[in-house]
Design a protein around this motif. Structure first.
Motif, PDB file in Angstrom:
ATOM      1  N   GLU A  69       0.729  -1.139  -0.127  1.00  0.00           N
ATOM      2  CA  GLU A  69       0.016   0.023  -0.105  1.00  0.00           C
ATOM      3  C   GLU A  69       0.869   1.223   0.084  1.00  0.00           C
ATOM      4  O   GLU A  69       0.690   2.166  -0.589  1.00  0.00           O
ATOM      5  N   ALA A  70       2.045   1.275   0.890  1.00  0.00           N
ATOM      6  CA  ALA A  70       2.926   2.463   0.902  1.00  0.00           C
ATOM      7  C   ALA A  70       3.662   2.787  -0.370  1.00  0.00           C
ATOM      8  O   ALA A  70       3.804   3.565  -0.952  1.00  0.00           O
ATOM      9  N   LEU A  71       3.858   1.338  -0.850  1.00  0.00           N
ATOM     10  CA  LEU A  71       4.613   1.545  -2.282  1.00  0.00           C
ATOM     11  C   LEU A  71       3.796   2.335  -3.347  1.00  0.00           C
ATOM     12  O   LEU A  71       4.314   3.102  -4.204  1.00  0.00           O
ATOM     13  N   LEU A  72       2.674   1.662  -3.431  1.00  0.00           N
ATOM     14  CA  LEU A  72       1.639   2.281  -4.550  1.00  0.00           C
ATOM     15  C   LEU A  72       1.471   3.724  -4.105  1.00  0.00           C
ATOM     16  O   LEU A  72       1.344   4.438  -5.072  1.00  0.00           O
ATOM     17  N   ALA A  73       1.104   4.053  -3.038  1.00  0.00           N
ATOM     18  CA  ALA A  73       0.987   5.504  -2.778  1.00  0.00           C
ATOM     19  C   ALA A  73       2.089   6.333  -3.065  1.00  0.00           C
ATOM     20  O   ALA A  73       1.776   7.548  -3.622  1.00  0.00           O
ATOM     21  N   ALA A  81       2.831   7.077 -11.189  1.00  0.00           N
ATOM     22  CA  ALA A  81       2.871   5.691 -11.699  1.00  0.00           C
ATOM     23  C   ALA A  81       2.040   4.875 -10.802  1.00  0.00           C
ATOM     24  O   ALA A  81       1.755   5.197  -9.653  1.00  0.00           O
ATOM     25  N   ASP A  82       1.443   3.622 -11.375  1.00  0.00           N
ATOM     26  CA  ASP A  82       0.571   2.597 -10.627  1.00  0.00           C
ATOM     27  C   ASP A  82       0.932   1.321 -10.831  1.00  0.00           C
ATOM     28  O   ASP A  82       0.236   0.518 -10.375  1.00  0.00           O
ATOM     29  N   SER A  83       1.901   0.975 -11.319  1.00  0.00           N
ATOM     30  CA  SER A  83       2.629  -0.263 -11.697  1.00  0.00           C
ATOM     31  C   SER A  83       4.003  -0.433 -11.329  1.00  0.00           C
ATOM     32  O   SER A  83       4.928   0.555 -11.536  1.00  0.00           O
TER      33      SER A  83
END
Length: 248
Positions: A69-73, A81-83
């Motif tokens: 979750e922290a990575l994506l945020a 980016a989202d991937s």
């Protein structure tokens, strides 16, 4: 388009070397460890690359969830980016003991970090792995040859290689390549830094290696960079050993 990589256990050794190598290839690197690997991220940025630190303990399933979750945020905020394009499951632990001294805790910890961690992290990131992404699981030459007091560690790496092949088949329809890399004896602080600092051990290992020496972490990192490159785009489900020809 600039690719994004997540590397576990990036605070030292092979993980650090891989992060630096990918940073030099203009890959945006998320460097993760239990403490965040902030110094490695700063080193990449100081060299002109892009990097972000992340706290992630692959031995703890809850940490994997919150870490993703922290990575994506973070990549949304910092890089829009989202991937993730590259995942290097490098974090590992080696608890070596002869059969009579093995404990249940040794077994559970080894498999939690070396097997369950990479599997659950890849699962958690699955919706956010880009089509055509590359996953590299760091195994060991000990999955091929035998040494005393390494039964549990070697078994965990052999299990990781089996997972690698299964995931390569499962994720192939999305163009996701999944491979394992198996380093041989390498001069890092793994196992107390013995292969880096113990001259007697280095001499013995050098005599058992076709190229006549212990490897350097940068050499393993370069092999990982090659494995995730477009030049090896037709390679998946494979085990690449980077060991200098140890115990052939």
């Amino acid at each position: 388009m600039t690719r994004i990589a997540l590397i576990t256990g990036a605070n030292r050794g092979l993980g650090r070397a891989t992060a630096l190598a990918l940073g030099r290839k203009n890959v945006r690197v998320v460097v993760s460890s239990r403490d965040g690997a902030t110094d490695v991220a700063e080193e990449i940025v100081a060299a002109g690359g892009e990097a972000l630190p992340l706290r992630l303990d692959v031995a703890e399933p809850a940490s994997i969830g919150t870490g993703c979750e922290a990575l994506l945020a973070t990549i949304r905020r910092e890089w829009n980016a989202d991937s993730v394009d590259i995942l290097v499951n490098n974090a590992g632990v080696g608890l070596f003991a002869p059969l009579g001294a093995l404990t249940v805790e040794d077994f559970d910890t080894t498999f939690a970090v070396n097997v369950r961690g990479p599997l659950l992290l890849t699962q958690a990131l699955l919706p956010h792995l880009a089509d055509g992404a590359r996953v590299v699981n760091v195994s060991s030459s000990l999955s091929r040859h035998s040494s005393p007091a390494t039964s549990v560690y070697a078994a965990s790496k052999k299990a990781l290689e089996a997972i690698t092949r299964s995931l390569a088949l499962e994720l192939g329809p999305r163009g996701v390549r999944v491979n394992s890399i198996a380093p041989g004896p390498t001069a890092t602080d793994f196992n107390g830094g013995a292969m880096r600092d113990d001259e007697a051990m280095r001499d013995v290992l050098s005599q058992q290696t076709a190229l006549g020496r212990v490897g350097h972490p940068e050499e393993i990192a370069d092999a990982i960079v090659a494995l995730v490159s477009d030049e090896l785009r037709w390679v998946t489900g494979e085990r690449l050993e980077a060991s200098g020809g140890v115990l052939m």
